[in-house]
Design a protein around this motif. Structure first.
Motif, PDB file in Angstrom:
ATOM      1  N   GLU A 190     -16.715   9.759  16.757  1.00  0.00           N
ATOM      2  CA  GLU A 190     -15.982   9.195  15.618  1.00  0.00           C
ATOM      3  C   GLU A 190     -16.241   7.693  15.499  1.00  0.00           C
ATOM      4  O   GLU A 190     -16.529   7.173  14.408  1.00  0.00           O
ATOM      5  N   PRO A 218     -17.820  14.864  10.966  1.00  0.00           N
ATOM      6  CA  PRO A 218     -17.474  13.577  10.353  1.00  0.00           C
ATOM      7  C   PRO A 218     -16.920  13.657   8.934  1.00  0.00           C
ATOM      8  O   PRO A 218     -16.597  12.626   8.345  1.00  0.00           O
ATOM      9  N   PHE A 258     -16.765  17.543  16.795  1.00  0.00           N
ATOM     10  CA  PHE A 258     -16.618  16.452  15.827  1.00  0.00           C
ATOM     11  C   PHE A 258     -17.387  16.763  14.552  1.00  0.00           C
ATOM     12  O   PHE A 258     -18.602  16.954  14.585  1.00  0.00           O
ATOM     13  N   ILE A 286      -7.791  10.268   9.829  1.00  0.00           N
ATOM     14  CA  ILE A 286      -8.141   9.989  11.232  1.00  0.00           C
ATOM     15  C   ILE A 286      -6.997  10.414  12.156  1.00  0.00           C
ATOM     16  O   ILE A 286      -7.222  10.986  13.223  1.00  0.00           O
ATOM     17  N   ARG A 311     -17.902   5.537  12.397  1.00  0.00           N
ATOM     18  CA  ARG A 311     -17.146   4.454  11.741  1.00  0.00           C
ATOM     19  C   ARG A 311     -17.912   3.137  11.843  1.00  0.00           C
ATOM     20  O   ARG A 311     -17.938   2.344  10.887  1.00  0.00           O
ATOM     21  N   ALA A 340      -7.247  14.021  12.745  1.00  0.00           N
ATOM     22  CA  ALA A 340      -8.322  14.343  13.689  1.00  0.00           C
ATOM     23  C   ALA A 340      -7.868  14.045  15.123  1.00  0.00           C
ATOM     24  O   ALA A 340      -8.222  14.773  16.057  1.00  0.00           O
ATOM     25  N   HIS A 385     -15.368  13.372  21.296  1.00  0.00           N
ATOM     26  CA  HIS A 385     -14.898  13.259  19.913  1.00  0.00           C
ATOM     27  C   HIS A 385     -14.670  11.797  19.554  1.00  0.00           C
ATOM     28  O   HIS A 385     -15.109  11.329  18.489  1.00  0.00           O
ATOM     29  N   LEU A 393     -13.981  11.506   7.655  1.00  0.00           N
ATOM     30  CA  LEU A 393     -14.107  10.046   7.527  1.00  0.00           C
ATOM     31  C   LEU A 393     -14.564   9.635   6.125  1.00  0.00           C
ATOM     32  O   LEU A 393     -14.549   8.455   5.795  1.00  0.00           O
TER      33      LEU A 393
END
Lengths: 250, 68
Positions: free
Chosen positions: A157, A229, A227, A134, A161, A137, A153, A232
Protein backbone atom coordinates in the motif's frame (compact mmCIF):
# COMPACT_ATOMS: atom_id res chain seq x y z
CA UNK A 1 4.16 24.64 -5.47
CA UNK A 2 2.96 23.21 -2.15
CA UNK A 3 -0.09 21.35 -3.43
CA UNK A 4 1.73 19.52 -6.22
CA UNK A 5 1.27 16.08 -4.63
CA UNK A 6 -2.32 16.59 -3.45
CA UNK A 7 -4.59 14.16 -5.36
CA UNK A 8 -1.72 13.50 -7.78
CA UNK A 9 -2.48 10.64 -10.20
CA UNK A 10 -5.88 10.01 -8.61
CA UNK A 11 -8.32 8.30 -10.94
CA UNK A 12 -10.96 10.66 -12.30
CA UNK A 13 -9.83 13.67 -10.27
CA UNK A 14 -7.73 16.50 -11.56
CA UNK A 15 -7.15 19.87 -9.95
CA UNK A 16 -7.74 22.67 -12.44
CA UNK A 17 -5.21 25.49 -12.39
CA UNK A 18 -7.73 27.87 -10.81
CA UNK A 19 -8.48 25.34 -8.09
CA UNK A 20 -4.83 24.69 -7.38
CA UNK A 21 -4.14 28.44 -7.21
CA UNK A 22 -6.98 28.85 -4.73
CA UNK A 23 -5.70 26.01 -2.60
CA UNK A 24 -2.18 27.47 -2.66
CA UNK A 25 -3.56 30.86 -1.65
CA UNK A 26 -5.44 29.30 1.25
CA UNK A 27 -2.21 28.20 2.95
CA UNK A 28 -1.44 30.50 5.86
CA UNK A 29 1.88 29.05 6.95
CA UNK A 30 4.53 26.45 6.16
CA UNK A 31 5.99 24.67 9.17
CA UNK A 32 8.93 22.32 9.57
CA UNK A 33 8.40 19.88 12.41
CA UNK A 34 10.78 17.51 14.18
CA UNK A 35 10.07 13.78 14.29
CA UNK A 36 7.79 12.34 16.99
CA UNK A 37 5.93 15.59 17.56
CA UNK A 38 2.28 15.69 18.55
CA UNK A 39 0.37 18.07 16.31
CA UNK A 40 -3.21 17.41 17.30
CA UNK A 41 -4.56 15.86 20.48
CA UNK A 42 -7.92 14.12 20.61
CA UNK A 43 -10.52 16.51 22.01
CA UNK A 44 -8.70 19.70 20.99
CA UNK A 45 -10.88 22.25 19.23
CA UNK A 46 -9.38 22.86 15.82
CA UNK A 47 -9.51 25.81 13.46
CA UNK A 48 -7.04 24.61 10.83
CA UNK A 49 -6.09 21.53 8.84
CA UNK A 50 -2.71 20.18 7.77
CA UNK A 51 -1.49 19.33 4.28
CA UNK A 52 1.58 17.11 4.54
CA UNK A 53 4.33 18.24 2.16
CA UNK A 54 7.33 16.15 3.25
CA UNK A 55 7.81 13.28 5.69
CA UNK A 56 5.45 10.81 7.34
CA UNK A 57 2.73 11.42 9.90
CA UNK A 58 0.38 9.17 11.79
CA UNK A 59 -2.99 9.12 13.46
CA UNK A 60 -3.07 6.97 16.54
CA UNK A 61 -5.05 5.90 19.58
CA UNK A 62 -3.44 4.78 22.85
CA UNK A 63 -5.13 2.13 24.95
CA UNK A 64 -5.70 2.47 28.69
CA UNK A 65 -2.22 1.01 29.33
CA UNK A 66 -0.58 3.54 27.04
CA UNK A 67 0.05 1.01 24.28
CA UNK A 68 -0.28 2.62 20.89
CA UNK A 69 -2.27 1.55 17.86
CA UNK A 70 -1.61 3.50 14.69
CA UNK A 71 -4.87 3.90 12.79
CA UNK A 72 -3.46 5.76 9.79
CA UNK A 73 -0.14 6.65 8.21
CA UNK A 74 0.09 9.72 6.01
CA UNK A 75 2.46 10.30 3.13
CA UNK A 76 3.35 13.54 1.34
CA UNK A 77 0.37 14.97 -0.50
CA UNK A 78 -2.15 13.84 2.11
CA UNK A 79 -4.51 16.35 3.71
CA UNK A 80 -3.91 14.73 7.09
CA UNK A 81 -6.82 16.09 9.11
CA UNK A 82 -9.11 17.60 6.52
CA UNK A 83 -11.93 15.79 8.34
CA UNK A 84 -11.29 18.20 11.22
CA UNK A 85 -12.88 20.94 9.10
CA UNK A 86 -16.44 19.63 9.57
CA UNK A 87 -15.72 17.71 12.78
CA UNK A 88 -13.77 20.46 14.61
CA UNK A 89 -12.75 17.97 17.30
CA UNK A 90 -10.90 14.74 16.49
CA UNK A 91 -11.24 11.37 18.18
CA UNK A 92 -7.55 10.51 17.74
CA UNK A 93 -4.14 12.13 18.03
CA UNK A 94 -1.98 13.23 15.10
CA UNK A 95 1.83 13.24 15.19
CA UNK A 96 4.86 13.36 12.96
CA UNK A 97 6.72 10.07 12.54
CA UNK A 98 9.70 11.59 10.75
CA UNK A 99 10.80 15.17 10.31
CA UNK A 100 7.99 16.76 8.35
CA UNK A 101 7.05 19.87 6.46
CA UNK A 102 3.40 20.84 6.54
CA UNK A 103 1.18 23.53 5.10
CA UNK A 104 -1.42 25.01 7.44
CA UNK A 105 -4.83 25.73 5.95
CA UNK A 106 -7.22 27.70 8.18
CA UNK A 107 -10.76 26.41 8.30
CA UNK A 108 -12.00 29.89 7.40
CA UNK A 109 -10.26 29.45 4.03
CA UNK A 110 -11.83 26.02 3.55
CA UNK A 111 -15.20 27.51 4.43
CA UNK A 112 -14.72 30.14 1.73
CA UNK A 113 -13.78 27.44 -0.79
CA UNK A 114 -17.02 25.57 -0.08
CA UNK A 115 -18.93 28.74 -0.97
CA UNK A 116 -16.90 29.77 -4.01
CA UNK A 117 -15.72 26.56 -5.67
CA UNK A 118 -18.10 23.59 -5.44
CA UNK A 119 -15.98 21.47 -7.80
CA UNK A 120 -12.90 21.92 -5.61
CA UNK A 121 -15.04 21.20 -2.56
CA UNK A 122 -16.02 17.86 -4.10
CA UNK A 123 -12.32 17.10 -4.71
CA UNK A 124 -11.51 17.88 -1.07
CA UNK A 125 -14.37 15.58 -0.11
CA UNK A 126 -12.93 12.96 -2.46
CA UNK A 127 -9.64 13.06 -0.55
CA UNK A 128 -11.38 12.31 2.75
CA UNK A 129 -13.17 9.41 1.04
CA UNK A 130 -9.79 8.02 0.05
CA UNK A 131 -8.87 8.15 3.75
CA UNK A 132 -12.02 6.20 4.52
CA UNK A 133 -11.16 3.63 1.84
CA UNK A 134 -7.73 3.19 3.39
CA UNK A 135 -9.32 2.70 6.81
CA UNK A 136 -11.49 -0.07 5.35
CA UNK A 137 -8.40 -1.74 3.91
CA UNK A 138 -6.71 -1.52 7.33
CA UNK A 139 -9.73 -3.18 8.95
CA UNK A 140 -9.47 -5.99 6.42
CA UNK A 141 -5.74 -6.26 7.11
CA UNK A 142 -6.25 -6.67 10.85
CA UNK A 143 -9.25 -8.96 10.57
CA UNK A 144 -8.15 -11.39 7.90
CA UNK A 145 -4.37 -11.37 7.45
CA UNK A 146 -1.62 -13.12 9.35
CA UNK A 147 1.54 -11.34 10.46
CA UNK A 148 3.41 -11.65 7.14
CA UNK A 149 0.28 -10.69 5.23
CA UNK A 150 -0.24 -7.56 7.32
CA UNK A 151 3.28 -6.30 6.71
CA UNK A 152 3.15 -7.27 3.02
CA UNK A 153 -0.14 -5.39 2.66
CA UNK A 154 1.19 -2.26 4.39
CA UNK A 155 4.40 -2.20 2.34
CA UNK A 156 2.49 -2.73 -0.91
CA UNK A 157 0.00 0.00 0.00
CA UNK A 158 2.72 2.45 0.98
CA UNK A 159 4.62 1.72 -2.21
CA UNK A 160 1.61 2.59 -4.38
CA UNK A 161 0.80 5.72 -2.35
CA UNK A 162 4.40 6.88 -2.68
CA UNK A 163 4.38 6.09 -6.40
CA UNK A 164 1.42 8.41 -6.67
CA UNK A 165 3.38 11.10 -4.82
CA UNK A 166 6.40 10.53 -7.07
CA UNK A 167 8.45 9.14 -4.17
CA UNK A 168 8.74 5.49 -5.23
CA UNK A 169 9.82 4.01 -8.52
CA UNK A 170 7.58 1.03 -7.82
CA UNK A 171 10.32 -1.00 -6.20
CA UNK A 172 12.36 1.30 -3.97
CA UNK A 173 11.39 4.03 -1.57
CA UNK A 174 12.61 5.76 1.56
CA UNK A 175 10.50 4.88 4.57
CA UNK A 176 11.78 6.77 7.58
CA UNK A 177 10.05 4.44 10.01
CA UNK A 178 11.59 2.23 12.63
CA UNK A 179 10.71 -1.35 13.46
CA UNK A 180 8.49 -0.35 16.39
CA UNK A 181 6.50 1.89 14.02
CA UNK A 182 5.80 -1.13 11.82
CA UNK A 183 4.82 -3.04 14.94
CA UNK A 184 2.30 -0.37 15.91
CA UNK A 185 0.97 -0.16 12.37
CA UNK A 186 0.51 -3.92 12.02
CA UNK A 187 -0.54 -4.69 15.60
CA UNK A 188 2.47 -6.92 16.19
CA UNK A 189 5.29 -7.03 18.74
CA UNK A 190 8.82 -5.96 17.84
CA UNK A 191 9.92 -9.58 18.00
CA UNK A 192 7.17 -10.60 15.62
CA UNK A 193 7.97 -7.77 13.20
CA UNK A 194 11.63 -8.73 13.30
CA UNK A 195 10.75 -12.28 12.32
CA UNK A 196 8.35 -11.16 9.58
CA UNK A 197 10.96 -8.87 8.01
CA UNK A 198 13.46 -11.73 8.06
CA UNK A 199 10.90 -14.01 6.44
CA UNK A 200 10.12 -11.46 3.71
CA UNK A 201 13.84 -11.12 3.07
CA UNK A 202 14.40 -14.89 2.98
CA UNK A 203 11.47 -15.34 0.61
CA UNK A 204 13.07 -12.69 -1.61
CA UNK A 205 9.96 -10.52 -1.51
CA UNK A 206 11.15 -7.38 0.23
CA UNK A 207 14.26 -6.05 1.95
CA UNK A 208 14.59 -3.29 4.55
CA UNK A 209 17.95 -1.56 4.70
CA UNK A 210 18.05 1.22 7.26
CA UNK A 211 15.13 3.36 6.20
CA UNK A 212 15.12 2.16 2.60
CA UNK A 213 12.64 -0.42 1.35
CA UNK A 214 13.35 -2.50 -1.71
CA UNK A 215 10.54 -4.64 -3.05
CA UNK A 216 12.12 -7.48 -4.97
CA UNK A 217 8.87 -9.00 -6.23
CA UNK A 218 6.06 -6.40 -6.18
CA UNK A 219 3.41 -8.75 -7.57
CA UNK A 220 4.29 -11.59 -5.19
CA UNK A 221 4.43 -9.23 -2.21
CA UNK A 222 1.00 -7.85 -3.15
CA UNK A 223 -0.37 -11.38 -3.47
CA UNK A 224 1.09 -12.35 -0.08
CA UNK A 225 -0.76 -9.40 1.50
CA UNK A 226 -3.94 -9.85 -0.61
CA UNK A 227 -3.31 -6.26 -1.70
CA UNK A 228 -5.46 -4.89 -4.49
CA UNK A 229 -4.66 -1.20 -5.10
CA UNK A 230 -8.15 -0.40 -6.47
CA UNK A 231 -9.22 1.20 -3.18
CA UNK A 232 -6.52 3.87 -3.50
CA UNK A 233 -8.13 5.23 -6.70
CA UNK A 234 -4.73 5.84 -8.20
CA UNK A 235 -4.15 5.89 -11.93
CA UNK A 236 -1.31 3.39 -11.88
CA UNK A 237 -0.65 3.79 -15.58
CA UNK A 238 0.56 7.33 -15.03
CA UNK A 239 2.07 6.79 -11.57
CA UNK A 240 4.28 3.80 -12.21
CA UNK A 241 7.00 2.44 -14.36
CA UNK A 242 5.62 -0.42 -16.49
CA UNK A 243 7.47 -3.29 -14.79
CA UNK A 244 6.39 -2.66 -11.23
CA UNK A 245 2.60 -2.69 -11.17
CA UNK A 246 1.23 -4.97 -8.45
CA UNK A 247 -0.97 -7.70 -9.93
CA UNK A 248 -2.88 -10.03 -7.68
CA UNK A 249 -3.18 -12.84 -10.17
CA UNK A 250 0.43 -13.25 -11.15
CA UNK B 1 -31.73 -23.35 -2.09
CA UNK B 2 -28.07 -23.44 -1.10
CA UNK B 3 -27.04 -20.95 1.58
CA UNK B 4 -23.52 -19.64 1.71
CA UNK B 5 -22.03 -18.27 4.88
CA UNK B 6 -19.17 -15.80 4.72
CA UNK B 7 -18.85 -15.45 8.47
CA UNK B 8 -15.64 -16.73 10.04
CA UNK B 9 -15.71 -20.49 10.47
CA UNK B 10 -13.95 -22.71 13.04
CA UNK B 11 -10.41 -23.41 11.93
CA UNK B 12 -9.51 -26.91 10.86
CA UNK B 13 -5.83 -26.08 10.46
CA UNK B 14 -3.65 -25.44 13.53
CA UNK B 15 -1.71 -22.27 14.20
CA UNK B 16 2.06 -22.48 14.03
CA UNK B 17 4.05 -21.55 17.12
CA UNK B 18 7.76 -20.82 17.11
CA UNK B 19 10.38 -19.52 19.53
CA UNK B 20 12.00 -16.16 18.83
CA UNK B 21 14.33 -14.23 21.13
CA UNK B 22 13.09 -16.03 24.23
CA UNK B 23 9.42 -15.53 23.35
CA UNK B 24 6.76 -17.60 21.66
CA UNK B 25 5.29 -16.30 18.42
CA UNK B 26 1.98 -17.72 17.22
CA UNK B 27 1.04 -17.22 13.58
CA UNK B 28 -2.42 -18.09 12.44
CA UNK B 29 -4.79 -19.52 11.85
CA UNK B 30 -6.37 -16.59 10.02
CA UNK B 31 -5.60 -13.18 11.48
CA UNK B 32 -4.05 -14.53 14.69
CA UNK B 33 -0.63 -12.98 15.28
CA UNK B 34 0.43 -12.93 18.90
CA UNK B 35 3.65 -12.97 20.91
CA UNK B 36 3.69 -14.51 24.39
CA UNK B 37 6.18 -15.16 27.13
CA UNK B 38 7.13 -18.81 27.51
CA UNK B 39 5.07 -19.04 30.71
CA UNK B 40 1.98 -17.51 29.07
CA UNK B 41 2.42 -19.80 26.06
CA UNK B 42 2.65 -22.91 28.26
CA UNK B 43 -0.47 -21.93 30.19
CA UNK B 44 -2.30 -21.15 26.93
CA UNK B 45 -1.22 -24.54 25.58
CA UNK B 46 -2.51 -26.31 28.67
CA UNK B 47 -5.78 -24.41 28.47
CA UNK B 48 -6.14 -25.26 24.78
CA UNK B 49 -5.55 -28.97 25.42
CA UNK B 50 -8.11 -28.99 28.25
CA UNK B 51 -10.67 -27.22 26.09
CA UNK B 52 -9.97 -29.56 23.17
CA UNK B 53 -10.54 -32.60 25.37
CA UNK B 54 -13.81 -31.13 26.63
CA UNK B 55 -14.92 -30.31 23.08
CA UNK B 56 -14.18 -33.90 21.99
CA UNK B 57 -16.26 -35.17 24.92
CA UNK B 58 -19.12 -32.88 23.88
CA UNK B 59 -18.97 -34.35 20.39
CA UNK B 60 -19.00 -37.89 21.77
CA UNK B 61 -21.83 -37.24 24.27
CA UNK B 62 -24.11 -35.10 22.15
CA UNK B 63 -23.28 -36.20 18.67
CA UNK B 64 -22.20 -32.75 17.45
CA UNK B 65 -20.83 -33.03 13.97
CA UNK B 66 -17.70 -31.05 13.29
CA UNK B 67 -17.92 -31.66 9.59
CA UNK B 68 -16.75 -28.21 8.61
Amino acid sequence: MFTERFLRHRRGVHLESEERARLEASISEIKTLPPRTNIVMAGDELSQSILLLEGFMSRYIDDRNGLRQLVAVHVPGDFVDLHAFPLKVLDHDVATMTAATVAIVPHSELEAITHDLPALTRKLWFSTLIDAAIHRAWLFRFGRLDAVGRVAHFISETNVRLMSAGLSDGRRFALGLIQSDLAEICGLTNVHINRVLRQLREERLCVFRSSLVEILEPAKLAARGQFDPAYLYIDLQSAESPSSRPRLNS
Amino acid sequence: MTEFSNTPQPQTKPGIASAEDGLVVLDGPDGVAVTMTADAAQKTGTSLISAAELAEKQVADNGFKNDI
